[in-house]
Design an enzyme around this catalytic site. Structure first.
Site, mmCIF file in Angstrom:
data_model
loop_
_atom_site.group_PDB
_atom_site.id
_atom_site.type_symbol
_atom_site.label_atom_id
_atom_site.label_comp_id
_atom_site.label_asym_id
_atom_site.label_seq_id
_atom_site.Cartn_x
_atom_site.Cartn_y
_atom_site.Cartn_z
ATOM 1 N N ASP A 1 8.623 9.344 -19.082
ATOM 2 C CA ASP A 1 7.721 8.441 -18.376
ATOM 3 C C ASP A 1 6.265 8.823 -18.624
ATOM 4 O OD1 ASP A 1 9.952 7.295 -17.434
ATOM 5 O OD2 ASP A 1 9.537 7.640 -15.292
ATOM 6 N N TYR B 1 5.137 7.737 -21.979
ATOM 7 C CA TYR B 1 4.982 6.277 -21.992
ATOM 8 C C TYR B 1 3.671 5.894 -21.295
ATOM 9 C CZ TYR B 1 5.765 1.391 -20.820
ATOM 10 O OH TYR B 1 5.616 0.040 -20.662
ATOM 11 N N ASP B 2 3.430 6.504 -20.133
ATOM 12 C CA ASP B 2 2.188 6.226 -19.399
ATOM 13 C C ASP B 2 0.970 6.535 -20.247
ATOM 14 O OD1 ASP B 2 3.440 7.316 -16.162
ATOM 15 O OD2 ASP B 2 3.612 5.428 -17.254
ATOM 16 N N LEU C 1 13.497 -0.804 8.500
ATOM 17 C CA LEU C 1 13.572 -0.501 9.924
ATOM 18 C C LEU C 1 14.364 -1.594 10.627
ATOM 19 C CD1 LEU C 1 9.818 0.419 10.504
ATOM 20 C CD2 LEU C 1 11.740 2.003 10.677
ATOM 21 N N GLU D 1 3.181 3.639 16.836
ATOM 22 C CA GLU D 1 2.041 3.447 15.931
ATOM 23 C C GLU D 1 2.084 2.048 15.341
ATOM 24 O OE1 GLU D 1 3.226 6.664 13.291
ATOM 25 O OE2 GLU D 1 3.918 5.205 11.817
ATOM 26 N N LYS E 1 2.458 -1.130 13.016
ATOM 27 C CA LYS E 1 3.211 -1.460 11.806
ATOM 28 C C LYS E 1 2.275 -2.253 10.912
ATOM 29 C CE LYS E 1 7.655 -3.282 10.288
ATOM 30 N NZ LYS E 1 7.217 -4.048 9.124
ATOM 31 N N ASP F 1 0.893 -4.451 7.913
ATOM 32 C CA ASP F 1 1.421 -5.521 7.087
ATOM 33 C C ASP F 1 0.824 -5.412 5.687
ATOM 34 O OD1 ASP F 1 2.948 -7.653 6.509
ATOM 35 O OD2 ASP F 1 1.742 -9.128 7.578
ATOM 36 N N ARG G 1 7.965 0.052 -3.189
ATOM 37 C CA ARG G 1 9.264 0.225 -2.559
ATOM 38 C C ARG G 1 10.382 -0.418 -3.395
ATOM 39 N NH1 ARG G 1 12.261 -2.744 1.091
ATOM 40 N NH2 ARG G 1 13.512 -1.527 2.533
ATOM 41 N N GLU H 1 1.465 2.675 3.480
ATOM 42 C CA GLU H 1 1.221 1.273 3.215
ATOM 43 C C GLU H 1 -0.110 1.067 2.500
ATOM 44 O OE1 GLU H 1 3.909 0.052 4.520
ATOM 45 O OE2 GLU H 1 3.674 -2.140 4.500
ATOM 46 N N TYR I 1 2.193 7.394 6.571
ATOM 47 C CA TYR I 1 2.898 7.514 7.848
ATOM 48 C C TYR I 1 4.303 8.091 7.720
ATOM 49 C CZ TYR I 1 4.510 2.955 6.166
ATOM 50 O OH TYR I 1 4.997 1.955 5.381
ATOM 51 N N LYS J 1 8.997 5.900 16.767
ATOM 52 C CA LYS J 1 9.746 6.931 16.046
ATOM 53 C C LYS J 1 10.006 8.108 16.981
ATOM 54 C CE LYS J 1 7.317 5.744 11.808
ATOM 55 N NZ LYS J 1 6.292 6.123 10.826
ATOM 56 N N LYS K 1 8.377 -6.169 16.782
ATOM 57 C CA LYS K 1 7.551 -7.161 16.090
ATOM 58 C C LYS K 1 6.709 -7.993 17.052
ATOM 59 C CE LYS K 1 8.479 -7.288 11.747
ATOM 60 N NZ LYS K 1 9.498 -8.034 11.204
ATOM 61 N N CYS L 1 -21.136 -35.482 -4.485
ATOM 62 C CA CYS L 1 -21.423 -34.557 -3.389
ATOM 63 C C CYS L 1 -21.655 -35.357 -2.114
ATOM 64 C CB CYS L 1 -22.650 -33.720 -3.728
ATOM 65 S SG CYS L 1 -23.229 -32.738 -2.329
ATOM 66 N N CYS M 1 -25.558 -34.980 -0.978
ATOM 67 C CA CYS M 1 -26.737 -35.488 -1.686
ATOM 68 C C CYS M 1 -26.394 -36.591 -2.674
ATOM 69 C CB CYS M 1 -27.457 -34.353 -2.410
ATOM 70 S SG CYS M 1 -26.556 -33.712 -3.831
ATOM 71 N N CYS N 1 -21.239 -29.432 -6.829
ATOM 72 C CA CYS N 1 -22.320 -30.403 -6.795
ATOM 73 C C CYS N 1 -23.346 -30.005 -7.848
ATOM 74 C CB CYS N 1 -22.951 -30.393 -5.411
ATOM 75 S SG CYS N 1 -24.560 -31.168 -5.361
ATOM 76 N N CYS O 1 -30.093 -30.793 -3.390
ATOM 77 C CA CYS O 1 -28.979 -30.924 -2.455
ATOM 78 C C CYS O 1 -29.308 -30.156 -1.170
ATOM 79 C CB CYS O 1 -27.698 -30.377 -3.080
ATOM 80 S SG CYS O 1 -26.297 -30.437 -1.950
HETATM 81 S S1 IVH Z 1 8.311 4.039 8.911
HETATM 82 C C1 IVH Z 1 12.606 5.191 7.354
HETATM 83 N N1 IVH Z 1 6.014 3.254 9.839
HETATM 84 O O1 IVH Z 1 7.741 -1.508 7.433
HETATM 85 C C2 IVH Z 1 11.606 4.136 7.656
HETATM 86 N N2 IVH Z 1 7.110 1.842 8.268
HETATM 87 O O2 IVH Z 1 10.161 -2.921 8.020
HETATM 88 C C3 IVH Z 1 10.246 4.539 7.259
HETATM 89 N N3 IVH Z 1 5.828 -0.159 7.665
HETATM 90 O O3 IVH Z 1 9.419 -0.440 4.575
HETATM 91 C C4 IVH Z 1 9.252 3.498 7.577
HETATM 92 N N4 IVH Z 1 4.096 0.265 8.949
HETATM 93 O O4 IVH Z 1 6.890 -0.577 4.483
HETATM 94 C C5 IVH Z 1 7.043 2.957 9.023
HETATM 95 N N5 IVH Z 1 3.948 2.713 10.724
HETATM 96 C C6 IVH Z 1 4.962 2.431 9.913
HETATM 97 C C7 IVH Z 1 4.970 1.258 9.128
HETATM 98 C C8 IVH Z 1 6.081 0.999 8.313
HETATM 99 C C9 IVH Z 1 4.618 -0.581 8.072
HETATM 100 C C10 IVH Z 1 6.684 -0.892 6.741
HETATM 101 C C11 IVH Z 1 7.338 -0.047 5.696
HETATM 102 C C12 IVH Z 1 8.804 -0.308 5.811
HETATM 103 C C13 IVH Z 1 8.844 -1.591 6.569
HETATM 104 C C14 IVH Z 1 10.133 -1.722 7.353
#
Ligand code: IVH
Length: 699
Positions: free
Chosen positions: A46, A49-50, A96, A129, A131, A133, A152, A188, A240, A304, A328, A422, A425, A440, A446
């Site tokens: 790898d 290749y990189d 999760l 904590e 989550k 996005d 992932r 993330e 995290y 957790k 959620k 436009c 104008c 425009c 304008c």
């Molecule tokens: S812990 C073993 N903590 O949510 C599980 N995941 O729905 C380890 N995500 O694949 C994940 N914020 O991409 C964890 N504070 C957080 C998170 C988090 C976002 C994402 C993560 C995971 C997905 C699961």
């Protein structure tokens, strides 16, 4: 191809040699791609290749004109297999389980207690904590050096995004000595909402597709085959979790979080170490209430179990840990009727369609307008006036139209006819071939463009003139008081002659007029970067304005350089595009702006009023020994990456250039340096080793 050629530093290659090597690289990389993806029988490591891909990128960066039709860097946006190498995760990346309401969370906590045989009174610490996005990633460090980054993917296998990860400042290249010899940090990749909005504006301005939300923007930026594109995107990373480790990181989640922080990772906050279900739920609702104020998007709270020994005992069910769950937030979507599509004209003349909605509450905020971005977006979603639409607050704050509820389309609803004049104008609005934005052509005549430019000019990050908001600018423009930026600074003198007419205007009193004049007066001196940003040049946001200010130092130097850069073959143009993050497209917009007589006039008029543009000062650290010096880095550095070295130098007020000239003050020479070192010697420029440089800057 000669092995000797392959060993030569990229910066030493002649154009002919570069072309030869690119041809060879295209063939070799294609061969290895096939061996890996189609035959599952890789012939090289790898890392090797990189190295091939990196060399290809580096040569193309130096000779963009030599980029081949079949270049490995062109395979953008294809399915994973076509572009990125696959990486098998040493420890699978799991998902999760979800909780959708308070009861689900109570059930989760009770289940954990049952499993561990803990009575309902026994202490059970749980970390709560946000989550995030974004896009999850695994960063592998071996001997405290970042060796691999992967997405992932399906959890077992992800995509190799190492080169891209290296461009993210939140991702440390190295870990301190207390880190185990093997450690994988998971977290993330995300984009701040503000950055996302700014990126979309730049994308739209440049006629490129816009992203639906910060998550997509982060994922799209991370999955770029050209790391230079990723580097230009404002990505962040929260750590995290972890994967393979050669020794345990700590006894509890909370403790390990602190350790990650000490190693230089950013943590997803606000987090809380909770004792008992009520504290967990309290934290969830607090985060939920404050969600819109967080700078980044979250879609829930993750709980957790804190103690690692308990986590181990709890283990996993199928593909998710028993010791964690994701609570959620409810989706922030709603249905409403789109009454009308109107067109907004921006300061660069871009026509943006806006959906005017029957007001509706989405996630606690009343929404009555949503952007439709451009002509193609309307067609793609087939949005018609009268339609019932699904509205979403992407990133919690920017309302968007997700889709049309076709069953509810009223009879006779006609597709929207995008205007070719436009609306402000009446000038022709044209859409150049290959672009998505219609503009425009009215320019200065304008009023919308003029007003938008003025609004931008006085906005917070530009001249920041208090008391001159949207309303006032519009009114001043309408009554002819302020037609161009310079008029703002002559307003007081002119009003004096008109004997306080302004104070007699409705909405204005003597005090507010006096305050306004004072606010204007206070801005008669302005830092160069703000000034450049205020000009409202296409694609020149705050960050670019700062880079330009830093690079050119003073307004006259900048203006002269931009004029000279009109010659695309000349030094000035090369110097401009040599600035990190100023690509040809931004350069073209700059050159076009300064090439226009009326833009020059705007600047001259401003200076005529006595406005003073202060030369660039770096963030308060001008005292540094390298402030104002021009530095060139060459060869590979040991203690830091090139981007890091550059950022550090620039923070200290130095200019970092790509090539050595008589104007260069220092050339910092790393291992395997090539022609630049020789050039420095030839020109008598001071050369420093990396160590000497570090001593010079005191770091
Ligand atoms: S812990 C073993 N903590 O949510 C599980 N995941 O729905 C380890 N995500 O694949 C994940 N914020 O991409 C964890 N504070 C957080 C998170 C988090 C976002 C994402 C993560 C995971 C997905 C699961």
């Amino acid at each position: 191809m000669g092995e000797e050629l392959r060993r030569r530093p990229v910066e030493d290659l002649t154009q002919e040699e570069a072309a030869e090597d690119l041809a060879a690289l295209a063939g070799e990389i294609a061969h290895h791609d096939k061996a890996y993806h189609q035959k599952d029988a890789p012939e090289i490591s790898d890392a090797d290749y990189d190295a091939l891909r990196r060399r290809n990128d580096a040569i193309e960066a130096r000779f963009p004109e030599l980029r081949r039709e079949d270049s490995p860097s062109r395979t953008v946006g294809a399915a994973p297999a076509a572009g990125f190498r696959k990486v098998r995760h040493a420890v699978p990346m799991l998902s999760l389980s979800n909780a959708f309401d308070d009861d689900d969370v109570r059930e989760f906590e009770a289940r954990v207690r049952r499993f561990l045989n803990l009575g309902s009174d026994a202490d059970l610490a749980i970390v709560a904590e946000p989550k995030i996005d974004g896009l999850s990633a695994n960063l592998r460090y071996e001997d405290r050096k970042l060796v691999h980054a992967a997405t992932r993917g399906d959890g077992a296998e992800g995509e190799d995004v190492t080169a891209n990860a290296r461009t993210i400042t939140d991702i440390p290249d190295t870990l301190p000595p207390d880190a185990p010899s093997i450690v994988e940090i998971r977290g993330e990749v995300y984009m701040d909402r503000r950055e996302f909005v700014a990126l979309n504006e730049r994308q739209a301005e440049a006629g490129k597709p816009v992203f639906a939300n910060p998550r997509n923007a982060a994922a799209g930026s991370m999955r770029q085959l050209d790391p230079r594109i990723t580097a230009a995107r404002p990505l962040g990373f929260f750590g995290y979790s972890w994967g393979e480790v050669s020794e345990p990181l700590g006894d509890s989640q909370w403790e390990i979080r602190k350790r990650l922080k000490a190693w230089g990772f950013r943590l997803n906050e606000p987090s809380r170490l909770c004792h008992g279900i009520e504290e967990m739920l309290e934290h969830y609702h607090e985060i939920g209430d404050g969600r819109a104020e967080l700078p980044f998007d979250i879609d829930g709270v993750v709980y957790k179990v804190d103690r690692m020994d308990l986590q181990e005992r709890l283990g996993f069910v199928s593909r998710a840990p028993r010791w964690a769950t994701a609570h959620k937030f409810p989706a922030e979507q709603a249905q409403t009727v789109l009454n009308e599509i109107t067109i907004q004209v921006g300061r660069t003349g871009a026509l943006t369609p806006v959906a005017n909605l029957e007001p509706i509450t989405v996630g606690g905020v009343v929404v009555s307008r949503a952007t439709l971005h451009n002509e193609d977006e309307i067609a793609r979603k087939d949005v018609r006036p009268g339609d019932t639409v699904i509205v979403q607050r992407a990133g919690d704050v920017i309302p968007q139209i997700v889709s049309v509820v076709l069953e509810r389309r009223p009879e006779g609803a006609e597709p929207f006819a995008f205007p070719d004049k436009c609306p402000e104008c009446g000038s022709d609005a044209v859409r150049p071939e290959g672009e998505v934005i219609r503009r425009c052509t009215g320019g200065l005549v304008c009023p919308a463009q003029a007003v938008e430019r003025l609004r931008h000019f006085v906005s917070r990050d530009a001249f920041d003139i208090e008391g001159l908001g949207d309303k006032q600018i519009r009114a001043f423009h309408e009554d002819g008081r302020v037609m161009r930026p310079a008029d703002i600074f002559t307003l007081e003198a002119r009003e004096d002659r008109r004997l306080d007419k302004l104070a007699n205007k409705p909405g204005w009193g003597k005090t507010s007029v006096a305050n306004l004049f004072k606010a204007i007066h206070d801005r008669r001196r302005i830092p160069l970067d703000r000034f450049v940003y205020a000009l409202g040049i296409r694609q020149v946001g705050q960050a670019t304005a700062r880079l330009l200010a830093r690079h050119y130092g003073a307004l006259d130097t900048l203006a002269e350089a931009m004029e000279a850069a009109g010659d695309r073959e000349g030094d000035a143009y090369r110097d401009l595009t040599n600035i990190d993050q100023v690509g040809p497209s931004v350069a073209d917009d700059l050159v076009a702006f300064f090439g226009e007589e009326h833009n020059q006039q705007v600047i001259d008029d401003l200076l005529e009023t006595g406005l003073e543009v202060e030369p660039f000062k770096s963030s308060g650290k001008v005292e540094s020994p390298v402030a104002g010096k021009t530095v060139v880095f060459t060869g590979s550095l040991e203690t830091m990456s090139r981007p890091e070295a550059k950022a550090k130098a620039e923070n200290l007020g130095a200019k970092v250039a790509g090539s050595v000239s008589k104007k260069t003050d220092y050339v910092v020479i790393g291992a395997d340096a090539g022609s630049k070192a020789a050039k420095a010697q030839e020109l008598g420029v001071t050369t420093l080793t990396e160590q000497e440089w570090l001593e010079l800057i005191g770091g």
